[in-house]
Design a protein around this motif. Sequence first.
Motif, short mmCIF file in Angstrom:
data_model
loop_
_atom_site.label_atom_id
_atom_site.label_comp_id
_atom_site.label_asym_id
_atom_site.label_seq_id
_atom_site.Cartn_x
_atom_site.Cartn_y
_atom_site.Cartn_z
N PRO A 97 -9.40 10.70 -7.10
CA PRO A 97 -10.21 11.42 -5.64
C PRO A 97 -10.64 13.05 -6.48
N GLU A 98 -11.28 13.18 -5.37
CA GLU A 98 -11.89 14.61 -5.39
C GLU A 98 -12.15 15.20 -3.89
N GLN A 99 -10.92 16.44 -3.95
CA GLN A 99 -10.91 17.49 -2.86
C GLN A 99 -11.87 17.96 -2.49
N ALA A 116 -7.33 2.56 -2.57
CA ALA A 116 -8.51 2.86 -3.22
C ALA A 116 -8.84 4.27 -2.12
N ALA A 117 -9.19 3.72 -1.08
CA ALA A 117 -9.04 5.00 -0.23
C ALA A 117 -8.85 6.49 0.02
N HIS A 118 -6.86 6.14 -0.36
CA HIS A 118 -6.50 7.72 -0.56
C HIS A 118 -5.16 7.67 -1.68
N ALA A 119 -5.74 6.79 -3.42
CA ALA A 119 -4.59 7.24 -4.08
C ALA A 119 -4.50 8.34 -4.81
N GLU A 122 1.01 -1.35 0.04
CA GLU A 122 0.30 -0.36 -0.17
C GLU A 122 0.67 1.32 0.10
N TYR A 123 1.63 1.44 0.85
CA TYR A 123 3.15 2.54 0.86
C TYR A 123 3.58 2.17 -0.44
N ALA A 124 4.04 1.30 -1.16
CA ALA A 124 4.08 1.75 -2.27
C ALA A 124 3.49 1.94 -3.86
N LEU A 125 2.12 1.96 -3.67
CA LEU A 125 1.51 2.24 -4.38
C LEU A 125 1.00 3.68 -4.86
N LEU A 126 0.87 3.76 -3.10
CA LEU A 126 0.16 5.52 -3.30
C LEU A 126 1.37 6.41 -3.21
N ARG A 127 3.01 6.11 -3.38
CA ARG A 127 3.50 6.72 -3.48
C ARG A 127 3.72 6.96 -5.09
N GLU A 128 3.49 5.82 -5.44
CA GLU A 128 3.72 5.58 -7.04
C GLU A 128 2.13 6.12 -8.12
N SER A 129 1.00 6.67 -6.95
CA SER A 129 -0.21 7.38 -7.30
C SER A 129 -0.08 8.44 -7.85
N ARG A 130 1.47 9.52 -7.04
CA ARG A 130 1.66 10.64 -7.48
C ARG A 130 2.10 11.05 -8.55
N ALA A 154 -14.07 9.71 -5.53
CA ALA A 154 -13.83 9.64 -3.87
C ALA A 154 -13.92 10.87 -3.36
N LYS A 155 -14.35 11.78 -2.13
CA LYS A 155 -13.38 12.89 -1.64
C LYS A 155 -12.19 11.91 -0.93
N ARG A 156 -11.36 13.57 -0.87
CA ARG A 156 -10.33 12.93 -0.31
C ARG A 156 -10.02 13.88 1.05
N ARG A 157 -10.27 13.93 2.15
CA ARG A 157 -10.55 15.15 3.45
C ARG A 157 -8.94 15.20 4.08
#
Length: 290
Positions: free
Chosen positions: A287-289, A128-131, A92-100, A257-260
């Motif tokens: 993602p939606e801010q 999916a919750a944080h990408a 999850e850490y690797a993929l979240l970093r890649e998503s940037r 998906a809202k990104r709070r």
Amino acid sequence: MDLPIVVGVDGSEPGLRAVDWAADEAALRGVPLRLVYASLWERYEGAHLAEELGKPSERVRAEDIVESAARRARLRRPEVKTTTDVVPEEPEYALLRESRNASLLVTGTRGRGALTEALLGSVSLTVAAHAHCPMIVIRGNHDNHALPATHGRIVLGVGEKPTSSAAVRFAFEEARRRGARVEAVRAWRCPAHETTDHPLLAGEPARLHEQRAAEALEAALHDAPADVRLHRRTVEGHARNVLVDASRGADLLVVGAKRRQRSFGLQLGRVTHGVLHHSTCPVVVVPEQE
């Protein structure tokens, strides 16, 4: 520089089908494909690896997994530039970093043990919750073809607060690429306390809720491009059930998906969480801010 489509590779059959889908999508978009394997994935999702490797699971190295996926992608779409990477960390850490630095992030469904493909795996659900970019979870009995559109239909879920402009834009852009139509769906319900038994008022509360749903749908689609075929639909029922039903016979189901502004905690709403588990077609979480 065109940002790549990134695929989280885990060696499973659902993961390899995600590679197929992503290779087709990369060809459709004319962007590179990047395959990433996080070597601690098995800690989360078990040790079921692709049978095509032909080795006992304890002898399968990370390089075998990612190179097998790369060969598959290159055979399927030789025109797509494909690169690989193996990172010694939690997926999850690797993929979240890649998503940037990705245009899309793609994963397959991966449950634990006997739940493989029945429910969404823990890694995909967390990512999916944080990408930071749109994420596509490849699920359903699809035939792995992204070009051309198999069904010619993209479902767009419009929520209670129809401000999901990023999800709307994604659906329209994808429809253009595929030559598909967009079916925008807004679910509505009439609360039980608003019903009445008076014969002159029967059905009035429901009509008002349906009207509000239609107005919300129009507000979300006010910038719809003229060159995209668009069908609007309001449906009475729970939003999750309505969207899961709509996913049958669709190429994609797109939800926002809202990104709070917080670092921890699950950020997926109940509807998005539900369709990720039960949709019969690939699901795009945009993602939606807030």
